[in-house]
Design a protein around this motif. Structure first.
Motif, PDB file in Angstrom:
ATOM      1  N   THR A  97       0.917  -0.927   0.228  1.00 25.66           N
ATOM      2  CA  THR A  97       0.044   0.066   0.333  1.00 25.66           C
ATOM      3  C   THR A  97       0.688   1.220   0.124  1.00 25.66           C
ATOM      4  OG1 THR A  97      -1.665   0.803   1.297  1.00 25.66           O
ATOM      5  CG2 THR A  97       0.198  -0.250   3.046  1.00 25.66           C
ATOM      6  N   ASN A  98       0.156   2.455  -0.213  1.00 20.52           N
ATOM      7  CA  ASN A  98       0.854   3.806  -0.301  1.00 20.52           C
ATOM      8  C   ASN A  98       0.890   4.051   1.377  1.00 20.52           C
ATOM      9  OD1 ASN A  98      -1.533   5.220   0.021  1.00 20.52           O
ATOM     10  ND2 ASN A  98      -1.912   5.288  -2.532  1.00 20.52           N
ATOM     11  N   GLY A  99       0.408   2.999   2.101  1.00 18.88           N
ATOM     12  CA  GLY A  99      -0.037   3.689   3.112  1.00 18.88           C
ATOM     13  C   GLY A  99      -0.981   4.715   3.940  1.00 18.88           C
ATOM     14  N   ILE A 100      -1.821   5.679   2.303  1.00 18.58           N
ATOM     15  CA  ILE A 100      -2.712   6.565   2.779  1.00 18.58           C
ATOM     16  C   ILE A 100      -4.040   6.175   3.621  1.00 18.58           C
ATOM     17  CG2 ILE A 100      -4.254   8.280   1.667  1.00 18.58           C
ATOM     18  CD1 ILE A 100      -1.861   8.595  -0.104  1.00 18.58           C
ATOM     19  N   GLU A 111      -6.933  -6.984  12.908  1.00 17.91           N
ATOM     20  CA  GLU A 111      -7.833  -8.236  13.543  1.00 17.91           C
ATOM     21  C   GLU A 111      -8.884  -9.310  12.479  1.00 17.91           C
ATOM     22  OE1 GLU A 111      -8.911  -4.629  17.499  1.00 17.91           O
ATOM     23  OE2 GLU A 111     -10.113  -4.930  15.704  1.00 17.91           O
ATOM     24  N   ALA A 112      -8.407  -8.512  11.685  1.00 17.48           N
ATOM     25  CA  ALA A 112      -9.421  -9.273  10.467  1.00 17.48           C
ATOM     26  C   ALA A 112      -7.936 -10.843  10.185  1.00 17.48           C
ATOM     27  CB  ALA A 112      -9.595  -9.125   8.734  1.00 17.48           C
ATOM     28  N   GLY A 113      -6.571 -10.458  10.668  1.00 20.35           N
ATOM     29  CA  GLY A 113      -5.783 -11.861   9.816  1.00 20.35           C
ATOM     30  C   GLY A 113      -5.067 -11.317   8.945  1.00 20.35           C
ATOM     31  N   LEU A 114      -4.629  -9.157   9.046  1.00 17.88           N
ATOM     32  CA  LEU A 114      -2.894  -9.792   8.231  1.00 17.88           C
ATOM     33  C   LEU A 114      -2.264  -9.379   8.220  1.00 17.88           C
ATOM     34  CD1 LEU A 114      -2.852  -8.104   4.929  1.00 17.88           C
ATOM     35  CD2 LEU A 114      -3.057  -5.930   6.367  1.00 17.88           C
ATOM     36  N   ASP A 115      -0.876 -10.480   8.244  1.00 15.92           N
ATOM     37  CA  ASP A 115       0.226 -10.188   9.190  1.00 15.92           C
ATOM     38  C   ASP A 115       0.581  -9.408   8.627  1.00 15.92           C
ATOM     39  OD1 ASP A 115      -0.235 -13.198   9.839  1.00 15.92           O
ATOM     40  OD2 ASP A 115      -0.430 -13.695   8.033  1.00 15.92           O
ATOM     41  N   ARG A 116       1.176  -8.826   7.749  1.00 18.32           N
ATOM     42  CA  ARG A 116       2.228  -7.865   7.535  1.00 18.32           C
ATOM     43  C   ARG A 116       1.899  -6.511   6.144  1.00 18.32           C
ATOM     44  NH1 ARG A 116       5.616  -7.265   5.077  1.00 18.32           N
ATOM     45  NH2 ARG A 116       5.289  -9.136   3.737  1.00 18.32           N
ATOM     46  N   VAL A 117       2.406  -5.738   6.532  1.00 17.30           N
ATOM     47  CA  VAL A 117       2.399  -4.759   5.145  1.00 17.30           C
ATOM     48  C   VAL A 117       3.245  -4.101   4.443  1.00 17.30           C
ATOM     49  CG1 VAL A 117      -0.013  -2.968   6.098  1.00 17.30           C
ATOM     50  CG2 VAL A 117       2.172  -2.531   6.666  1.00 17.30           C
ATOM     51  N   ASN A 118       3.651  -4.028   3.480  1.00 17.04           N
ATOM     52  CA  ASN A 118       4.424  -2.690   2.684  1.00 17.04           C
ATOM     53  C   ASN A 118       4.093  -2.034   2.557  1.00 17.04           C
ATOM     54  OD1 ASN A 118       6.288  -5.089   2.740  1.00 17.04           O
ATOM     55  ND2 ASN A 118       6.184  -5.709   0.611  1.00 17.04           N
ATOM     56  N   VAL A 119       4.560  -0.783   2.787  1.00 13.69           N
ATOM     57  CA  VAL A 119       3.818   0.743   2.504  1.00 13.69           C
ATOM     58  C   VAL A 119       5.222   1.250   2.014  1.00 13.69           C
ATOM     59  CG1 VAL A 119       4.085   2.908   3.803  1.00 13.69           C
ATOM     60  CG2 VAL A 119       2.993   0.713   4.818  1.00 13.69           C
ATOM     61  N   SER A 120       4.710   1.389   0.356  1.00 13.11           N
ATOM     62  CA  SER A 120       5.490   2.636  -0.528  1.00 13.11           C
ATOM     63  C   SER A 120       5.858   4.078   0.374  1.00 13.11           C
ATOM     64  CB  SER A 120       4.574   2.616  -1.501  1.00 13.11           C
ATOM     65  OG  SER A 120       4.802   1.035  -2.302  1.00 13.11           O
ATOM     66  N   LEU A 121       6.998   4.489  -0.100  1.00 16.58           N
ATOM     67  CA  LEU A 121       8.087   5.880   0.396  1.00 16.58           C
ATOM     68  C   LEU A 121       8.768   5.666  -0.162  1.00 16.58           C
ATOM     69  CD1 LEU A 121       7.329   7.683   2.441  1.00 16.58           C
ATOM     70  CD2 LEU A 121       8.317   7.052   4.005  1.00 16.58           C
ATOM     71  N   ASP A 136      -0.351  15.675  -1.665  1.00 15.16           N
ATOM     72  CA  ASP A 136      -0.238  16.288  -0.864  1.00 15.16           C
ATOM     73  C   ASP A 136      -0.474  15.422   1.083  1.00 15.16           C
ATOM     74  OD1 ASP A 136       1.552  18.276   1.145  1.00 15.16           O
ATOM     75  OD2 ASP A 136      -0.028  19.390   1.410  1.00 15.16           O
ATOM     76  N   ARG A 137      -0.017  14.081   0.661  1.00 19.77           N
ATOM     77  CA  ARG A 137      -0.263  13.502   2.000  1.00 19.77           C
ATOM     78  C   ARG A 137       0.862  12.484   2.655  1.00 19.77           C
ATOM     79  NH1 ARG A 137      -6.332  11.521  -0.063  1.00 19.77           N
ATOM     80  NH2 ARG A 137      -5.777  10.863   2.818  1.00 19.77           N
ATOM     81  N   HIS A 138       1.744  13.205   2.666  1.00 22.55           N
ATOM     82  CA  HIS A 138       3.629  12.595   3.422  1.00 22.55           C
ATOM     83  C   HIS A 138       3.402  12.459   5.002  1.00 22.55           C
ATOM     84  CE1 HIS A 138       7.654  12.436   4.746  1.00 22.55           C
ATOM     85  NE2 HIS A 138       7.941  12.160   3.764  1.00 22.55           N
ATOM     86  N   ALA A 139       2.426  13.297   5.062  1.00 20.97           N
ATOM     87  CA  ALA A 139       2.528  13.196   6.520  1.00 20.97           C
ATOM     88  C   ALA A 139       1.125  12.143   7.185  1.00 20.97           C
ATOM     89  CB  ALA A 139       1.751  14.413   7.132  1.00 20.97           C
ATOM     90  N   ASP A 140       0.316  11.919   5.999  1.00 24.39           N
ATOM     91  CA  ASP A 140      -0.952  10.431   6.185  1.00 24.39           C
ATOM     92  C   ASP A 140       0.117   8.709   5.734  1.00 24.39           C
ATOM     93  OD1 ASP A 140      -3.395  11.703   5.482  1.00 24.39           O
ATOM     94  OD2 ASP A 140      -2.435  12.708   4.730  1.00 24.39           O
ATOM     95  N   VAL A 141       1.076   8.995   5.255  1.00 26.15           N
ATOM     96  CA  VAL A 141       1.859   7.802   4.885  1.00 26.15           C
ATOM     97  C   VAL A 141       2.601   7.587   6.060  1.00 26.15           C
ATOM     98  CG1 VAL A 141       3.861   6.960   3.325  1.00 26.15           C
ATOM     99  CG2 VAL A 141       2.174   8.306   2.692  1.00 26.15           C
TER     100      VAL A 141
END
Ligand code: SAM
Length: 333
Positions: A97-100, A111-121, A136-141
């Motif tokens: 995900t881009n993290g936004i 809680e749904a069962g996700l194990d991990r995330v990869n965030v693009s930055l 302009d979404r840097h802070a959201d990431v």
């Protein structure tokens, strides 16, 4: 199992949940976006769930990664993850995900069962982020990254594409940032998958250049076998990640150090097409089978057939190489 002519077995499924994105990264798509997939062409949540179930129960898939486009903008994402987590044998589940929006979604996804995330930055500089992503979404990431650790979606990995004259001066700073926060950074070599077809082999930042920029960190060879993982990793002495493991940095050198011989991936697009390679120019239509009420066994057999024809390598360096018609955002990165 999904076995190809060269004996490779695909156990890692990448599922694109949408071709849409809320960023407009200059190296990925034009400012105005792309001609999005019409809604009726997109698999429904139930259709995604069914195909993931067939992959896990009948085809030996052990790892499912949801991607896009931007998977967090798919309304049914949490439910799709929950459904996948109920499968037996339970696959490992992750999201790219881009993290936004992750600040809100990290906990429900966990809680749904996700194990991990990869965030693009790709940058630590908010102004540069705005130029690069046209939003302009840097802070959201950054908030999404923090929320992912807090929710236990670890190791949290950051994916970075370095581009010459754009952000290639940030390699060391990005690694410092990742080490300070316990994230695992992976640099991805830029590939010929942009919608604008502007990729240039001679302009891309190579793995060797990235490693040269990281020399001050005294990276050490990683004793853990790479296996089928796309990233070659190095240990960063003196640091641990958010889960207390030795800190690592990775480089995914798809162009200059291809790892096709170890590839274990199979891909499903948001409109239900199987791709046996990121760079495949042909796809196999599972959506038609699903919508024609074909039995699971027929769908599984079509998927096996699609994978059997996988080529030995992506052929980027081959003079006859053709960039696939779908850009990265429509394949699922
Ligand atoms: N929206 C999600 C995200 O940002 O992670 C998932 C899709 S995005 C296409 C997945 C990853 O592909 C991102 O890390 C992005 O930087 C990377 N990417 C996009 N175009 C690329 C290219 N031409 N070469 C290498 N990586 C690319």
């Amino acid at each position: 199992m999904l076995v190809d002519r060269f004996g490779r077995v695909a156990t890692d499924l990448r599922v694109s949940l949408t071709d849409r994105c809320n960023l407009r990264c200059t190296y990925c798509m034009p400012a105005e976006g792309l001609a999005w997939m019409p809604q009726p062409e997109q698999l429904t949540d139930a259709e995604v769930n069914r195909l993931v179930r067939i992959a896990v129960e009948q085809l030996g898939v052990t790892e499912v990664r949801f991607t896009g486009g931007e998977p967090l903008i798919r309304r049914g994402l949490v439910g799709i993850v929950a459904e996948a987590a109920r499968l037996s044998p339970r696959p490992r589940l992750s999201v790219t995900t881009n993290g936004i929006g992750l600040d809100r979604l990290a906990l429900p996804l966990r809680e749904a069962g996700l194990d991990r995330v990869n965030v693009s930055l790709d940058t630590l500089d908010p102004g540069r982020f705005h130029t690069l992503t046209r939003r302009d979404r840097h802070a959201d990431v950054l908030a999404g990254l923090r929320a992912s650790v807090a929710a236990g979606l670890t190791p949290v990995k950051i994916n970075t594409v370095l581009m010459r004259g754009v952000n290639d001066d940030e390699a060391a700073a990005l690694l410092r940032f990742a080490l300070d926060h316990g994230y695992q950074l992976r640099f991805i070599e830029q590939m010929p998958l942009d919608a604008q077809h502007q990729w240039d082999r001679h302009e891309m930042v190579t793995a060797s250049e990235i490693l040269a920029a990281l020399e001050p960190f005294d990276l050490q060879p990683d004793d853990v076998s790479r296996g089928t993982a796309p990233a070659e990793t190095w240990l960063v002495p003196g640091h641990v990640d958010a889960a207390g493991r030795p800190a690592r940095v990775g480089v995914i050198a798809s162009v200059t150090r291809p790892f096709c011989g170890d590839c274990d991936r199979t891909r499903l697009t948001a409109d239900g097409q199987v791709r046996n390679c990121l760079f495949a120019t042909e796809e196999s239509d599972l959506r038609k089978l699903v919508r024609d009420d074909a039995p699971d066994t027929d769908i599984a057999e079509a998927w096996r057939g699609a994978m059997r024809g996988k080529r030995a390598g992506h052929g980027i360096d081959d003079p006859t190489f053709l960039q696939p018609a779908r850009p990265m955002s429509a394949i699922g990165g």
